[in-house]
Design a protein around this motif. Structure first.
Motif, PDB file in Angstrom:
ATOM      1  N   UNK A 186       0.827  -1.121  -0.076  1.00 57.10           N
ATOM      2  CA  UNK A 186      -0.022   0.141   0.010  1.00 57.10           C
ATOM      3  C   UNK A 186       0.746   1.229  -0.044  1.00 57.10           C
ATOM      4  N   UNK A 187       1.174   1.596  -1.160  1.00 56.16           N
ATOM      5  CA  UNK A 187       2.127   2.832  -1.471  1.00 56.16           C
ATOM      6  C   UNK A 187       1.853   3.989  -0.303  1.00 56.16           C
ATOM      7  N   UNK A 188       2.761   4.533   0.352  1.00 53.28           N
ATOM      8  CA  UNK A 188       2.478   5.598   1.227  1.00 53.28           C
ATOM      9  C   UNK A 188       3.663   6.446   1.338  1.00 53.28           C
ATOM     10  N   UNK A 189       3.499   7.678   1.707  1.00 52.38           N
ATOM     11  CA  UNK A 189       4.526   8.765   2.152  1.00 52.38           C
ATOM     12  C   UNK A 189       4.726   8.893   3.402  1.00 52.38           C
ATOM     13  N   UNK A 190       4.001   8.150   4.404  1.00 51.63           N
ATOM     14  CA  UNK A 190       4.348   8.137   5.888  1.00 51.63           C
ATOM     15  C   UNK A 190       5.578   7.447   5.893  1.00 51.63           C
ATOM     16  N   UNK A 191       6.382   8.001   7.046  1.00 49.18           N
ATOM     17  CA  UNK A 191       7.687   7.456   7.522  1.00 49.18           C
ATOM     18  C   UNK A 191       7.091   6.215   8.278  1.00 49.18           C
ATOM     19  N   UNK A 192       8.043   5.139   8.292  1.00 43.66           N
ATOM     20  CA  UNK A 192       7.977   3.847   8.999  1.00 43.66           C
ATOM     21  C   UNK A 192       8.673   4.050  10.465  1.00 43.66           C
TER      22      UNK A 192
END
Length: 257
Positions: free
Chosen positions: A200-206
């Motif tokens: 699930x592509x996301x720009x949030x930092x892991x």
């Protein structure tokens, strides 16, 4: 679905992980032999060393192999406390299996119970390590392959405990360690073949640490621990009984007390 790469560095990580599994197995088996030849507090200490060696070898094997694991479309990070907890589980449950075999009054029942305990511990370590993964997506497993990996883990652990009880020759221990290392590696890659990831592509930092920030330094440290422990075992004198008769039967537990 994200494409999974289990060998991003080619054969480097599979070969190194197998070497770590074999090293931990060999050291653990030798310590177990020493423990079964000893009595009282010395027996306990040798078995604790064996548990730490085997558990460390198995854990290092898993996470060295994971250095080559990648998923297209997402970066991967690791939950640090859960990853460390998986190491503790590996050493604790392997230790429970060793103590069950070493102090059991009925050898066959103790071997089965100890092998089951240690095998489930190996599987628990693997899947706790997988639960520590942090990525953009959802991880799922093929139940049949998960079950097969657990069965392989139990068989490998039981065979290792049987070897510790019956094999005394250093050459035979070395061969048993190669077989055990192969079984542990097979368990790992069977479990990894059960994995699928829906990205699930996301720009949030892991959250968590990258493999190179955390896994690699810890694996190097544990590898150094195995090397130093191996040197200690090699320099530690064998008991008179072990030196005099490498194939002599071990004393009964009642006589050890």
């Amino acid at each position: 679905m994200g494409h999974l790469d289990h060998a991003a560095f080619g054969w480097l990580t599979p070969v190194l992980s197998y070497a770590m599994a074999c090293t931990g197995s060999a050291l653990g088996l030798r310590c177990t032999v020493r423990g079964l030849d000893a009595t009282g507090r010395s027996r306990r200490n040798w078995l604790l060393t064996a548990a730490s060696a085997i558990g460390t070898g198995i854990w290092t094997m898993h996470f060295v192999a994971m250095l080559g694991f990648g998923v297209t479309g997402t970066e991967i990070r690791y939950n640090v406390p859960l990853t460390i907890f998986s190491l503790v589980i590996a050493m604790t449950v392997v230790g429970a299996g060793l103590f069950t075999v070493a102090y059991g009054r009925e050898p066959r029942r103790a071997l089965v119970l100890g092998g089951l305990t240690a095998g489930l511990g190996v599987a628990s370590m693997h899947y706790l390590g997988m639960a520590a993964l942090r990525l953009h997506g959802r991880v799922s497993y093929d139940p049949a392959l998960v079950a097969l990996s657990v069965v392989i883990g139990v068989i490998a652990a039981t065979a290792a405990l049987w070897a510790a009880l019956t094999i005394r020759s250093p050459v035979a221990v070395a061969v048993a360690s190669l077989v055990m290392g192969g079984a542990v590696s097979s368990m790992h890659y069977t479990g990894m073949s059960a994995v699928s990831v829906r990205v699930s592509p996301s720009g949030d930092a892991l959250s968590g640490a990258t493999a190179m920030q955390f896994i690699f330094p810890l694996a190097v440290g544990l590898g150094s621990y195995l090397f130093l422990t191996a040197a200690f075992v090699a320099l530690s004198p064998m008991s008179g009984r072990a030196e005099a008769s490498p194939t002599a039967p071990r004393p009964a537990e009642g006589a050890a007390r």
